[in-house]
Write an enzyme that holds these catalytic residues in place. Structure first.
Site: not given
Ligand SMILES: NC(=O)c1ccc[n+]([C@@H]2O[C@H](COP(=O)([O-])OP(=O)(O)OC[C@H]3O[C@@H](n4cnc5c(N)ncnc54)[C@H](O)[C@@H]3O)[C@@H](O)[C@H]2O)c1
Length: 316
Positions: A11, A79-80, A150, A209-210, A275
């Site tokens: 995303f 970001l992964a 997490y 809603v939790f 959590g």
């Molecule tokens: N969306 C939020 O509200 C939010 C808030 C705080 C932090 N984050 C962080 O931002 C980042 C992106 O989050 P997002 O919301 O886009 O989530 P998302 O799940 O859409 O994106 C994560 C991506 O990482 C890939 N991925 C996961 N594990 C993997 C692995 N072992 N190897 C390769 N690719 C892997 C997934 O396929 C996915 O495309 C994450 O690190 C998440 O923890 C997101």
């Protein structure tokens, strides 16, 4: 600039990849498509992302490290991750595979590749744990006391990139994101209440809603978050909150979405989840000082964009 984005098919990652390509950067993506989708990169392909620059690999494996070493990116944006608090509480080992082992694999490879900087996606909604409400919106100096595996991995990640910087000379920034929302957020996922509620309301189904729904989060629009990451390529260091400073309750989100989708169904309440924190909002003074960044999209503008996206895509 050559930029490698892990999680680039996700995303947040796919919006960042689009933005980097628009700005003329050379982009590679490493993503195992565990929660990301190939179609999230359709716009990136139209902007010039080559299939050869999309590497479908687990970041915890040696093959991903090989890709990073041969791409020799100037900046790695990491970001992964396993992105769900609930999954981390059910299966801490699964969380650790991507969020600890994968993180270390990426950092080690970035060091070996001679990268100048690592920009890490930390989580402002979970690393601080349950803050004293008097201290909201929280500054980065607040104690880090996560309540989920997490959140613990996102605290560890921020400390790990700092230690890599000290030991090996990489520059680093950890963006502590609020609750990001916007088009392409998976409405079938376990995180992302705006996408989940919007899809259910459009389908005429009640939202769950939790707890009492008075728990608050700091919702930040995905384009604003992509903008913060772009700025962090060559500015900013250490932990930097990326939010709005505004607290919004889950019930308020439900009411806004009910209005925008034209529905009246009341939510169904279930017990609160393990959590999860009660209240959070993030001070963004450091982001303004270091990145020249401020949130540009109020919830009232961002929420209708999610509803329109769901209506136009085949996801509603
Ligand atoms: N969306 C939020 O509200 C939010 C808030 C705080 C932090 N984050 C962080 O931002 C980042 C992106 O989050 P997002 O919301 O886009 O989530 P998302 O799940 O859409 O994106 C994560 C991506 O990482 C890939 N991925 C996961 N594990 C993997 C692995 N072992 N190897 C390769 N690719 C892997 C997934 O396929 C996915 O495309 C994450 O690190 C998440 O923890 C997101």
């Amino acid at each position: 600039m050559r930029v490698l984005v892990t999680g680039g098919a996700g995303f947040v990652g796919s919006h960042l990849v689009d933005r980097l390509l628009v700005e003329g950067h050379r982009v590679s993506v490493v993503d195992d498509l565990s929660t990301g989708l190939p179609e999230n990169l359709d716009r990136a392909r139209s902007l010039g992302l080559a299939e050869a620059d999309l590497h479908v690999l687990d970041i915890a494996g040696e093959a991903a490290a090989d890709v990073i070493r041969s791409a020799r990116p100037e900046v790695v944006v990491h970001l992964a991750a396993q992105p769900s608090v609930a999954v981390s509480m059910r299966d801490p080992l699964l969380d650790a595979h991507s969020n600890i082992t994968g993180l270390l694999r990426v950092l080690t490879a970035a060091r070996d590749a001679g990268s100048r900087k690592v920009v890490f996606a930390s989580s402002g909604g979970t690393i601080y744990g349950e803050p004293d409400p008097e201290t909201l919106p929280l500054a980065e100096e607040a104690p880090l006391a996560p309540r989920s595996f997490y959140g613990l991995s996102k605290k560890y990640g921020a400390e790990c990139v700092r230690l890599f910087a000290e030991e090996y000379g990489l520059a680093h920034a950890s963006l502590a994101l609020g609750n990001v929302y916007g088009p392409r957020q998976n409405p079938q996922g376990e995180a992302g209440v705006i996408a989940i509620f919007a899809q259910r309301l459009l389908a005429g189904r009640p939202c769950v809603v939790f707890g009492d729904g008075l728990n608050t989060r700091d919702y930040v629009y995905v384009d604003d978050v992509a903008d913060a990451f772009v700025r962090a390529l060559d500015r900013g260091t250490g932990l930097i909150n990326i939010g709005t400073g505004v607290e919004t309750s889950v019930l308020d989100i439900h009411a806004a979405l009910a209005r925008d989708t034209g529905t009246t169904a009341a939510p169904v309440h279930e017990p609160a989840l393990a959590g999860e924190v009660r209240r959070i909002s993030l001070g963004v003074g450091r982001a303004a000082d270091q990145l020249g960044w401020r949130p540009a999209t109020p919830l009232a503008d961002g929420v209708p964009k999610v509803v329109s996206w769901l209506r136009e895509s085949d996801r509603s």
